[in-house]
Each structure stands twice: as structure tokens, then as C-alpha cells.
Design an enzyme around this catalytic site. Sequence first.
Site, PDB file in Angstrom:
ATOM      1  N   MET A 187     -17.214 -12.137  -0.800  1.00 40.62           N
ATOM      2  CA  MET A 187     -16.486 -12.750  -1.992  1.00 40.62           C
ATOM      3  C   MET A 187     -16.558 -13.931  -1.302  1.00 40.62           C
ATOM      4  O   MET A 187     -16.304 -15.426  -1.058  1.00 40.62           O
ATOM      5  CB  MET A 187     -15.235 -11.775  -1.504  1.00 40.62           C
ATOM      6  CG  MET A 187     -14.672 -11.109  -3.214  1.00 40.62           C
ATOM      7  SD  MET A 187     -15.381 -12.165  -4.858  1.00 40.62           S
ATOM      8  CE  MET A 187     -14.216 -13.817  -4.629  1.00 40.62           C
ATOM      9  N   GLY A 239      -6.398 -11.644  -1.428  1.00 40.24           N
ATOM     10  CA  GLY A 239      -7.329 -11.105  -2.961  1.00 40.24           C
ATOM     11  C   GLY A 239      -7.263 -10.010  -2.698  1.00 40.24           C
ATOM     12  O   GLY A 239      -8.502  -8.918  -3.288  1.00 40.24           O
ATOM     13  N   PRO A 299      -3.221  -8.836  -6.637  1.00 36.76           N
ATOM     14  CA  PRO A 299      -4.355  -7.754  -6.368  1.00 36.76           C
ATOM     15  C   PRO A 299      -5.918  -7.856  -7.160  1.00 36.76           C
ATOM     16  O   PRO A 299      -7.121  -7.150  -7.205  1.00 36.76           O
ATOM     17  CB  PRO A 299      -4.204  -6.065  -6.975  1.00 36.76           C
ATOM     18  CG  PRO A 299      -3.209  -6.395  -7.822  1.00 36.76           C
ATOM     19  CD  PRO A 299      -2.430  -8.212  -7.003  1.00 36.76           C
ATOM     20  N   HIS A 353     -17.108  -0.155  -9.779  1.00 39.55           N
ATOM     21  CA  HIS A 353     -17.340  -1.279  -8.415  1.00 39.55           C
ATOM     22  C   HIS A 353     -18.736  -1.336  -7.657  1.00 39.55           C
ATOM     23  O   HIS A 353     -19.086   0.095  -7.466  1.00 39.55           O
ATOM     24  CB  HIS A 353     -15.846  -1.985  -7.749  1.00 39.55           C
ATOM     25  CG  HIS A 353     -15.028  -1.929  -8.775  1.00 39.55           C
ATOM     26  ND1 HIS A 353     -14.358  -3.953  -8.515  1.00 39.55           N
ATOM     27  CD2 HIS A 353     -14.192  -1.898  -9.773  1.00 39.55           C
ATOM     28  CE1 HIS A 353     -13.299  -3.544  -9.717  1.00 39.55           C
ATOM     29  NE2 HIS A 353     -13.125  -2.567 -10.561  1.00 39.55           N
ATOM     30  N   LYS A 408     -16.532  -1.755  -2.301  1.00 40.42           N
ATOM     31  CA  LYS A 408     -14.828  -1.031  -2.620  1.00 40.42           C
ATOM     32  C   LYS A 408     -14.495   0.067  -2.177  1.00 40.42           C
ATOM     33  O   LYS A 408     -15.466   1.451  -2.929  1.00 40.42           O
ATOM     34  CB  LYS A 408     -14.581  -1.604  -3.974  1.00 40.42           C
ATOM     35  CG  LYS A 408     -13.968  -1.821  -4.925  1.00 40.42           C
ATOM     36  CD  LYS A 408     -13.231  -2.453  -5.640  1.00 40.42           C
ATOM     37  CE  LYS A 408     -11.423  -2.260  -6.194  1.00 40.42           C
ATOM     38  NZ  LYS A 408     -10.907  -3.245  -5.148  1.00 40.42           N
TER      39      LYS A 408
END
Length: 264
Positions: A1, A88, A112, A147, A151
Site C-alpha cells: 500500500m 487506512g 477502514p 484478502h 491481511k
Amino acid sequence: MGKAVIKAADSAGLNIVPLSFGSAVENGKTVQVCGKDILIHGPDDRENVLASVFDEHPNLVVVDYTVPSAVNDNAELYCKVGVPFVMGTTGGDRDRLYKTVEDSKVYAVISPQMGKQVVAFLAAMEIMAEQFPGAFSGYSLQVMESHQTSKVDTSGTAKAVISCFQKLGVSFDVDQIQMIRDPQRQLEMVGVPEEHLSGHAFHMYHLTSPDQTVSFEFQHNVCGRSIYAEGTVDAVIFLAKKVQSKADKLIYNMIDVLREGNMR
């Protein structure tokens, strides 16, 4: 990310401070993104480092995409230094997170879910739940979310959608969510493209009437991370404007960002 956000911020013309925080073993390493060498600092001296960077860049906005176990300590660091931030990362103690920000008077966007289109879907669900409570009373619900293996926590988006369904009269507990993290099952059962196993978010919500004659299905599948990165950049620009205008409100979410408009 982090890399995705840097690319999106670079495309938007934002000035990227080439600094990130990581683990002790990453201290001193550099990662090249968009032709920029991003220097990684370990945890030992991060307060001094962040304070120094904030002095040098008074318009700084920090973006946090880490892991649930780091959420609260990181937020406390940002608030102690006084730097506004976009969070985030999901998980952590959310009540403690909000209290930390409120007590410190620091500006923050906390969400979220940073994907603008998914947030719009969530907003529509909340409106439906508010205006038509009990509309799905008696219906059963199945929830599956897939996911990438990195995660570790349950999707915050799934929890938010389930909360709406509960207001609509559906009996469902979060621990009933079917979490898929195994790549083989993601390929064969969920249908995730192989090239996106390392970054995806597939969600399915299936409602069935008590007599099994009516069913509804809501689904949103995201491959890659660009949707979240673009939303994050919008949140950064939004928050910078709130700081500059000395807005009375301190804590915002992505619905606030959507309502503001003027997004890329």
C-alpha cells in the site's frame, strides 16, 4: 500500500517526503518508488525523526498503512508530535484510537475503507439501514471475504456492511464471516486472478428469505490497490485543506471526503 500511495501521490503532483518507518531490521534501508529513494527508519528514534521532518515540512500529512497491532502506538506517536494523519490501517483498539486523537486536537482521516466507490456503497447501505430498519427481518445472511494472506484481521468493510444488515433486521455475528486467506482456495473457490493474489479484496453478501424463495446478493471485487491509493490521496488533500482552514471538526472519515467533492 505504501508503494501504491506514493505512485498515486506522485501522479497527483504532491510533494513526497522520502521517509518511512519500519521494523528494526529495515532500519537504514531504502526502497525506490517512482524514481525516489525512500529511506526507512526503525522504531528506536522515530519520534525525533518525525518531529524533525515535521519542523522541516510544516504542511506534512502522514499516511499510515501498517498492521492492526501498530495502529494505536502509531496514532499516539503522530498525536504526540502533532502531525495530521490519514489512517487506512484496520484493526487495533478503535475506541482508544479516537480518544487519542480527540485528546490531542490533531486532525485525522480515519477509515477502514479508503476506496471511494466502495465507501459510496457503504454510505448507500447506511442510508438504507437508517430509512428502512427491519426490511430484511428473518432473512439469513452468508458473508465471505477474501484478502491477501498478509491481511491478518477481519475486513473492516465487511464489519460495516454487516452492521447495516443487522439494523435491517438480520441476525448475524461477525465471527460467522467466512475469511479466505489461502491462495489455492482463492484461485479455485473465489475466482481471484492469480496475478492479484498478493493484493485483492473480494466480498460477497448473500441474503435468503425464511422460506428460501427470495435471495439478494451484494458483491464487490477489487483487484490491486490503486482504488485505495487514489482515495488516500484525496483524503490527504482534503485533510490538508481542513488543517489550513483551522476547521472545528478534527476527525473525519472517507464519507466526509466523498461529500466534500472535488475528487480526482
